[in-house]
Write a protein that holds these residues in place. Structure first.
Motif, PDB file in Angstrom:
ATOM      1  N   PRO A 349      57.387  28.694  22.184  1.00 41.15           N
ATOM      2  CA  PRO A 349      57.985  28.600  23.522  1.00 41.15           C
ATOM      3  C   PRO A 349      59.314  27.847  23.554  1.00 41.15           C
ATOM      4  CG  PRO A 349      55.621  28.230  23.646  1.00 41.15           C
ATOM      5  CD  PRO A 349      55.976  28.308  22.186  1.00 41.15           C
ATOM      6  N   ARG A 350      59.432  26.757  22.797  1.00 38.35           N
ATOM      7  CA  ARG A 350      60.684  25.998  22.763  1.00 38.35           C
ATOM      8  C   ARG A 350      61.786  26.809  22.065  1.00 38.35           C
ATOM      9  NH1 ARG A 350      62.291  22.826  18.737  1.00 38.35           N
ATOM     10  NH2 ARG A 350      60.171  22.752  17.897  1.00 38.35           N
ATOM     11  N   LEU A 351      61.412  27.494  20.984  1.00 39.08           N
ATOM     12  CA  LEU A 351      62.400  28.288  20.255  1.00 39.08           C
ATOM     13  C   LEU A 351      62.836  29.517  21.036  1.00 39.08           C
ATOM     14  CD1 LEU A 351      60.809  28.063  16.695  1.00 39.08           C
ATOM     15  CD2 LEU A 351      62.833  26.849  17.530  1.00 39.08           C
ATOM     16  N   ILE A 352      61.926  30.084  21.830  1.00 40.29           N
ATOM     17  CA  ILE A 352      62.267  31.255  22.644  1.00 40.29           C
ATOM     18  C   ILE A 352      63.360  30.892  23.644  1.00 40.29           C
ATOM     19  CG2 ILE A 352      61.419  32.822  24.430  1.00 40.29           C
ATOM     20  CD1 ILE A 352      58.700  32.737  22.978  1.00 40.29           C
ATOM     21  N   ARG A 353      63.226  29.729  24.266  1.00 39.07           N
ATOM     22  CA  ARG A 353      64.238  29.312  25.248  1.00 39.07           C
ATOM     23  C   ARG A 353      65.615  29.191  24.608  1.00 39.07           C
ATOM     24  NH1 ARG A 353      59.937  25.968  27.028  1.00 39.07           N
ATOM     25  NH2 ARG A 353      60.746  24.188  25.849  1.00 39.07           N
ATOM     26  N   ARG A 354      65.647  28.827  23.343  1.00 37.53           N
ATOM     27  CA  ARG A 354      66.933  28.612  22.675  1.00 37.53           C
ATOM     28  C   ARG A 354      67.484  29.879  22.038  1.00 37.53           C
ATOM     29  NH1 ARG A 354      68.259  23.652  18.436  1.00 37.53           N
ATOM     30  NH2 ARG A 354      70.452  24.161  18.123  1.00 37.53           N
ATOM     31  N   TYR A 355      66.598  30.657  21.396  1.00 35.19           N
ATOM     32  CA  TYR A 355      67.074  31.800  20.604  1.00 35.19           C
ATOM     33  C   TYR A 355      66.685  33.158  21.185  1.00 35.19           C
ATOM     34  CZ  TYR A 355      67.872  28.142  17.150  1.00 35.19           C
ATOM     35  OH  TYR A 355      68.292  27.009  16.512  1.00 35.19           O
ATOM     36  N   GLY A 356      65.803  33.200  22.170  1.00 34.72           N
ATOM     37  CA  GLY A 356      65.393  34.464  22.756  1.00 34.72           C
ATOM     38  C   GLY A 356      64.729  35.380  21.739  1.00 34.72           C
ATOM     39  N   SER A 357      65.027  36.681  21.821  1.00 34.97           N
ATOM     40  CA  SER A 357      64.360  37.670  20.967  1.00 34.97           C
ATOM     41  C   SER A 357      64.785  37.587  19.504  1.00 34.97           C
ATOM     42  CB  SER A 357      64.617  39.079  21.492  1.00 34.97           C
ATOM     43  OG  SER A 357      65.999  39.382  21.440  1.00 34.97           O
ATOM     44  N   ALA A 484      67.729  37.801  26.060  1.00 37.29           N
ATOM     45  CA  ALA A 484      67.009  36.866  26.923  1.00 37.29           C
ATOM     46  C   ALA A 484      65.623  37.398  27.242  1.00 37.29           C
ATOM     47  CB  ALA A 484      67.790  36.643  28.212  1.00 37.29           C
ATOM     48  N   ILE A 485      64.651  36.483  27.313  1.00 40.20           N
ATOM     49  CA  ILE A 485      63.267  36.865  27.595  1.00 40.20           C
ATOM     50  C   ILE A 485      62.836  36.180  28.876  1.00 40.20           C
ATOM     51  CG2 ILE A 485      60.885  36.764  26.768  1.00 40.20           C
ATOM     52  CD1 ILE A 485      61.998  36.670  23.943  1.00 40.20           C
ATOM     53  N   GLY A 486      62.311  36.997  29.817  1.00 39.37           N
ATOM     54  CA  GLY A 486      61.872  36.445  31.091  1.00 39.37           C
ATOM     55  C   GLY A 486      60.566  35.719  30.989  1.00 39.37           C
TER      56      GLY A 486
END
Length: 486
Positions: A349-357, A484-486
């Motif tokens: 979750p933390r990495l998704i906010r920074r790097y997305g897909s 970006a991921i919603g």
């Protein structure tokens, strides 16, 4: 006094006095205990898809099953599960997701008991088919409840936890199966892998009654009978011959079935599009595939699932039959994969906010390194291979998978509206489950066919190379995802 699921005030019209009140999606809140409960419901069906892999040799000795029936023990569950998932989601939208979750959980416990007490191989196959049908009632309600009873960051966190649970359950199934078979609790042997579900299902029912809110679609659609029948025919004509063909010697019915698959698939698509144009609600609305995130996410989920399902089946056979490892040793060989997957899921979750897909692309690269390392290790060390030799490869593969699966699931579901949560979740899980079953059928058949001609070590090496190709394909497809991921 028992606690009841929390509700937020609704602003909708008051219930009609003429009939029962309808709980709208926006009036229900899924608390922490409710989330734990539905995730427990998500874990059980996936654990039971894989838990039998390490128990197959013991089942064969006890019930004199033979190769064809052993594959039916695996495939019967997977087929019923995959065929009925979308229908299970539609029924939850219509009759209430909590209600269908409870029915599915109770049925899963009862069918697990039937599996554990099965006196013959054919009885076990029948019980496994029924168990798969029960799982198909329960699992779609998990994603639909999360989609309709959470919002914003809470939904993102819940979906990440769902993805982590799904991946861990698939690995933990074989670990738990090995432990239970080796423990031989009260002389139960392989039967314990099914009987253990009974108390877990009872706990799940108790928790669900206390903590899971009722949600349903505000405009439920009737069951699409032609679509349901044609989807079942499509999946059966593909998966049944691929799963049973090798063990049965590729009789005529397998080739007839494979020839019928494209015809059934075309008929299904034609019926669904016609129903959509006529203003009816098809089983799988074609408009869902207008969502770019769903379409491209499913394109990743299929090769990922084929590789995952095939690897888990093949490694269980190779370790037990090729290296003569016991069930518990074969299961424990996958512990590094489970731990690495769990660690990646926590960081996700933390990495998704920074790097997305891009996290999916990076995960595919890490998994590719892990699988390549396994290829080299098997080629170099077979048959003197130990669990310690496997550790670096399986750990890296698990780490890469943990970066991919939760993110792919979030992407697939990110734009599905709440009123279509059941059918959207059903479509995603059907694709996932069909891919897992297809992986067992195709990569399992490849491995077992090569074993007879070139030995198990070389067969495992080539099968792992095939999985590496699927990992590379997943990584390339991930480049087409929205950043970006919603």
């Amino acid at each position: 006094m028992s606690a009841s699921p929390r509700k937020t005030p609704t602003t909708g019209p008051a219930p009609s006095a003429a009939g029962p009140s309808v709980v709208h999606d926006h009036g229900s809140v899924l608390g922490a205990l409710g989330l734990f409960t539905v995730l427990l419901g998500a874990a059980l069906p996936l654990i039971d898809f894989f838990i039998v892999n390490v128990a197959l040799p013991t089942i064969d000795r006890d019930l004199a099953a033979g190769p064809a029936l052993l594959e039916l023990v695996v495939a019967g569950y997977g087929l019923a599960y995959a065929v009925l998932l979308v229908l299970g989601g539609r029924l939850g939208d219509t009759f209430g997701r909590r209600r269908l979750f409870l029915v599915g959980m109770a049925a899963f416990g009862l069918t697990s008991l039937a599996c554990g007490l099965a006196p013959s191989a054919w009885t076990l196959v029948g019980a496994r088919v029924a168990q798969g049908a029960a799982a198909a009632l329960m699992l779609p309600q998990v994603l639909a409840t999360i989609q309709s009873a959470t919002a914003g960051p809470r939904r993102a966190k819940a979906l990440s936890l769902y993805g982590a649970t799904a991946g861990l359950a698939m690995v933990a199934g074989q670990i738990l199966g090995g432990v239970l078979v080796a423990a031989d609790i009260a002389g139960s042997g392989w039967r314990a892998i099914f009987l253990v579900n009974v108390p877990v299902a009872l706990v799940g029912l108790f928790l669900a009654l206390r903590s899971v809110p009722e949600t349903r679609s505000q405009e439920p659609a009737p069951v699409d009978v032609p679509g349901t029948a044609l989807l079942a025919v499509t999946l059966v004509t593909l998966l049944a011959p691929l799963t049973e063909g090798r063990a049965a010697g590729w009789p005529l019915w397998t080739w007839v079935s494979l020839a019928a698959f494209p015809v059934a698939a075309y008929a299904f698509l034609w019926v669904e599009r016609r129903a959509d144009r006529a203003g009816r609600t098809p089983l799988v609305p074609p408009s869902l595939f207008a969502l770019v995130t769903l379409r491209r996410g499913l394109a990743l989920l299929v090769p990922f699932g084929i590789g995952f399902g095939g690897f888990m089946f093949v490694i269980a056979v190779a370790l037990q039959q090729g290296l003569r490892m016991g069930a518990i040793t074969a299961g424990m060989a996958l512990v590094p994969m489970a731990l690495a997957f769990f660690a990646a899921s926590l960081a996700g979750p933390r990495l998704i906010r920074r790097y997305g897909s891009l996290l999916v692309t990076a995960g595919a690269a890490v998994q590719a390194v892990g699988v390549a390392l396994l290829v080299f290790t098997v080629w170099h060390d077979w048959p003197a291979l130990t669990t310690l030799d496997l550790l670096p490869g399986v750990a890296l593969a698990g780490l890469g998978q943990g970066f991919q699966l939760p993110v792919i699931i979030r992407i697939v579901l990110s734009e599905i509206p709440a009123e279509r949560a059941g059918v959207g979740g059903g479509v995603m899980v059907t694709a996932q489950q069909s891919a897992l079953a297809l992986g067992v059928a195709t990569m399992g058949s490849l491995f077992l066919s090569l074993t007879t001609s070139m030995g198990m070590g070389d067969a495992l090496t080539i099968t792992l190379l095939a999985q590496l190709g699927l990992v590379v394909l997943t990584g390339l497809l991930s480049l087409r995802l929205p950043r970006a991921i919603g």
